[in-house]
Motif scaffolding. Sequence first.
Motif, PDB file in Angstrom:
ATOM      1  N   SER A   1      40.346  -1.302  83.818  1.00  0.00           N
ATOM      2  CA  SER A   1      40.217   0.102  83.403  1.00  0.00           C
ATOM      3  C   SER A   1      40.149   0.162  81.884  1.00  0.00           C
ATOM      4  CB  SER A   1      41.449   0.865  83.888  1.00  0.00           C
ATOM      5  OG  SER A   1      41.607   2.072  83.171  1.00  0.00           O
ATOM      6  N   GLY A   2      39.568   1.250  81.373  1.00  0.00           N
ATOM      7  CA  GLY A   2      39.553   1.477  79.923  1.00  0.00           C
ATOM      8  C   GLY A   2      40.977   1.505  79.381  1.00  0.00           C
ATOM      9  N   PHE A   3      41.923   1.721  80.275  1.00  0.00           N
ATOM     10  CA  PHE A   3      43.334   1.696  79.899  1.00  0.00           C
ATOM     11  C   PHE A   3      43.704   0.344  79.289  1.00  0.00           C
ATOM     12  CE2 PHE A   3      47.919   1.727  80.866  1.00  0.00           C
ATOM     13  CZ  PHE A   3      48.235   2.998  80.408  1.00  0.00           C
TER      14      PHE A   3
ATOM     15  N   GLU B   1      44.619   3.383  68.017  1.00  0.00           N
ATOM     16  CA  GLU B   1      45.752   4.322  68.121  1.00  0.00           C
ATOM     17  C   GLU B   1      46.941   3.851  67.278  1.00  0.00           C
ATOM     18  OE1 GLU B   1      45.441   6.281  72.564  1.00  0.00           O
ATOM     19  OE2 GLU B   1      46.390   4.329  72.396  1.00  0.00           O
TER      20      GLU B   1
ATOM     21  N   ARG C   1      39.311  12.539  73.959  1.00  0.00           N
ATOM     22  CA  ARG C   1      40.255  12.449  75.099  1.00  0.00           C
ATOM     23  C   ARG C   1      39.948  13.550  76.115  1.00  0.00           C
ATOM     24  NH1 ARG C   1      44.412   8.923  73.713  1.00  0.00           N
ATOM     25  NH2 ARG C   1      44.970   8.874  71.508  1.00  0.00           N
TER      26      ARG C   1
ATOM     27  N   MET D   1      33.988  12.758  87.988  1.00  0.00           N
ATOM     28  CA  MET D   1      33.554  11.484  88.561  1.00  0.00           C
ATOM     29  C   MET D   1      34.447  11.055  89.729  1.00  0.00           C
ATOM     30  SD  MET D   1      30.883   9.886  87.508  1.00  0.00           S
ATOM     31  CE  MET D   1      30.518   9.812  85.777  1.00  0.00           C
TER      32      MET D   1
ATOM     33  N   LEU E   1      45.486  11.672  81.949  1.00  0.00           N
ATOM     34  CA  LEU E   1      44.625  11.767  80.762  1.00  0.00           C
ATOM     35  C   LEU E   1      44.785  13.126  80.077  1.00  0.00           C
ATOM     36  CD1 LEU E   1      41.497   9.996  82.284  1.00  0.00           C
ATOM     37  CD2 LEU E   1      42.981   9.090  80.470  1.00  0.00           C
TER      38      LEU E   1
HETATM   39  C1  HEM Z   1      32.868   6.595  85.202  1.00  0.00           C
HETATM   40  C2  HEM Z   1      33.412   6.599  84.027  1.00  0.00           C
HETATM   41  C3  HEM Z   1      34.882   6.511  83.766  1.00  0.00           C
HETATM   42  C4  HEM Z   1      35.925   6.783  84.597  1.00  0.00           C
HETATM   43  C5  HEM Z   1      35.889   7.287  86.037  1.00  0.00           C
HETATM   44  C6  HEM Z   1      37.135   6.519  83.866  1.00  0.00           C
HETATM   45  C7  HEM Z   1      38.401   6.665  84.369  1.00  0.00           C
HETATM   46  C8  HEM Z   1      39.563   6.463  83.669  1.00  0.00           C
HETATM   47  C9  HEM Z   1      40.890   6.660  84.178  1.00  0.00           C
HETATM   48  C10 HEM Z   1      41.211   7.179  85.583  1.00  0.00           C
HETATM   49  C11 HEM Z   1      41.760   6.322  83.220  1.00  0.00           C
HETATM   50  C12 HEM Z   1      43.308   6.337  83.299  1.00  0.00           C
HETATM   51  C13 HEM Z   1      43.832   4.948  83.522  1.00  0.00           C
HETATM   52  C14 HEM Z   1      43.549   4.473  84.918  1.00  0.00           C
HETATM   53  O1  HEM Z   1      44.304   4.797  85.832  1.00  0.00           O
HETATM   54  O2  HEM Z   1      42.565   3.721  85.087  1.00  0.00           O
HETATM   55  C15 HEM Z   1      40.993   5.926  82.070  1.00  0.00           C
HETATM   56  C16 HEM Z   1      41.527   5.517  80.877  1.00  0.00           C
HETATM   57  C17 HEM Z   1      40.777   5.159  79.799  1.00  0.00           C
HETATM   58  N1  HEM Z   1      39.410   5.061  79.720  1.00  0.00           N
HETATM   59 FE1  HEM Z   1      38.108   5.648  81.128  1.00  0.00          FE
HETATM   60  N2  HEM Z   1      36.805   6.115  82.609  1.00  0.00           N
HETATM   61  C18 HEM Z   1      35.443   6.091  82.497  1.00  0.00           C
HETATM   62  C19 HEM Z   1      34.689   5.738  81.396  1.00  0.00           C
HETATM   63  C20 HEM Z   1      35.214   5.294  80.196  1.00  0.00           C
HETATM   64  C21 HEM Z   1      34.446   4.882  79.065  1.00  0.00           C
HETATM   65  C22 HEM Z   1      32.928   4.864  78.931  1.00  0.00           C
HETATM   66  C23 HEM Z   1      35.332   4.494  78.124  1.00  0.00           C
HETATM   67  C24 HEM Z   1      34.973   3.947  76.791  1.00  0.00           C
HETATM   68  C25 HEM Z   1      35.554   2.902  76.284  1.00  0.00           C
HETATM   69  C26 HEM Z   1      36.662   4.684  78.659  1.00  0.00           C
HETATM   70  C27 HEM Z   1      37.830   4.387  77.999  1.00  0.00           C
HETATM   71  C28 HEM Z   1      39.078   4.641  78.472  1.00  0.00           C
HETATM   72  C29 HEM Z   1      40.275   4.481  77.695  1.00  0.00           C
HETATM   73  C30 HEM Z   1      40.354   4.031  76.240  1.00  0.00           C
HETATM   74  C31 HEM Z   1      41.340   4.815  78.511  1.00  0.00           C
HETATM   75  C32 HEM Z   1      42.819   4.839  78.121  1.00  0.00           C
HETATM   76  C33 HEM Z   1      43.164   6.287  77.725  1.00  0.00           C
HETATM   77  C34 HEM Z   1      44.641   6.512  77.439  1.00  0.00           C
HETATM   78  O3  HEM Z   1      45.500   5.823  78.006  1.00  0.00           O
HETATM   79  O4  HEM Z   1      44.927   7.425  76.641  1.00  0.00           O
HETATM   80  N3  HEM Z   1      36.557   5.173  79.928  1.00  0.00           N
HETATM   81  N4  HEM Z   1      39.667   6.011  82.366  1.00  0.00           N
END
Ligand code: HEM
Length: 365
Positions: free
Chosen positions: A118-120, A129, A294, A304, A320
């Motif tokens: 995950s992006g996490f 950050e 964010r 999505m 988020l």
């Molecule tokens: C279909 C597209 C995407 C979906 C469904 C998605 C979904 C999520 C979800 C659900 C999380 C929360 C952590 C988790 O449970 O996984 C997350 C966190 C995150 N995602 Fe995405 N994401 C997508 C695209 C992106 C893209 C393009 C980036 C660019 C790098 C990104 C960067 C991040 C980051 C940095 C976090 C951590 C945020 C935090 O903890 O404050 N994501 N994402």
Amino acid sequence: MQRPHPPLYYADYLQLDRLLASQSPKSVEYGKPAHDEMLFIIVHQAYELWFKQILHEMDAVIATFKQDYLEEKAIGIAVHRLSRITEIQKVLIEQLRILETMTPLDFLEFRDLLTPASGFQSLQFRLVENKLGLKPELRKMYDKTAYYSRLSAPHQEIVQEAETEKSLFELIERWLERTPFLEFQGFNFWASYRAAVAQMLENDRRIVQNNATLSAEEKKQQLLELAKTEENFAALFDEEKHRQFLRTGQRRLSYRATHAALLINLYRDEPILHLPFRLLTVLVDIDELLTTWRYRHALMVQRMIGAKIGTGGSSGYPYLRATIESHKVFGDLFNLATFLIPRSALPALPEAFEKNLGFFYNQKP
Ligand code: HEM
């Protein structure tokens, strides 16, 4: 004289062989190719490249502010680099639109293959950050575990190391605390400002009380509003209250740094304060753009995956959303606007002091 160098080939210089061989869709590997997985990979990689550039700029700015003595020129360069970060951030926000051309149904074709990635787990995002100054204790948690617990051991080490280094927030705070203008050539900014605020509030009270067009109820309401404003200012002038706010996390910026930031905002028309004002403004811009990212990312996640949990295991959209407000770093700079008073109510600067704030060639005779 420049040393001769062998001719360079475009693809070699950019290492395109490696870069363009770095997209390996899992759906292809597992024998069920999903067309949109290529887009998903490329968008994420583009983000990581831009994060790299942001870190490159931030590291340079941090190194500048680590110095005890800062030349005006160095602040100008720092402002320029920070402004570059804001331009990149605008692209990062827009870029989400490209990914949104993938529909939720298309995403389902390969989403399950990604768990628990995950992006996490983006190391560079966490570094951005931490270097900006997001404190571990101010982070929203899920699973009651540290935000880095889902990272690999070597990555955990790197983010923890970054937590111990001086952040941009701390360095800017230290720089603000060093401002020489708070007490300068017989001018005590805080005492003058406090007197001007008292005068302004007194005028406001008189205007409401003497306003014949207001009904008794409206007057009461407006005086109550005014009392709230007075309370806000009273807290600003009470150092113990400020300390209490620091302890509870309602404020982050030290008392002295807050004074300096206010001075810069109030007297930003003075030539010597132009650059410090631009510096404080660009920091607010960065924080605002990160907050906007964010929010946009959370909205994209909601459309999505709806209410499903994330591949990284969080509650997804609710987690988020919770980070949007609470992960701001320079909130105190945003809130300074509460304490600005109109230019007409500002205490006049002593002439000699004003001359010193001007540029040399522009001094009054
Ligand atoms: C279909 C597209 C995407 C979906 C469904 C998605 C979904 C999520 C979800 C659900 C999380 C929360 C952590 C988790 O449970 O996984 C997350 C966190 C995150 N995602 Fe995405 N994401 C997508 C695209 C992106 C893209 C393009 C980036 C660019 C790098 C990104 C960067 C991040 C980051 C940095 C976090 C951590 C945020 C935090 O903890 O404050 N994501 N994402």
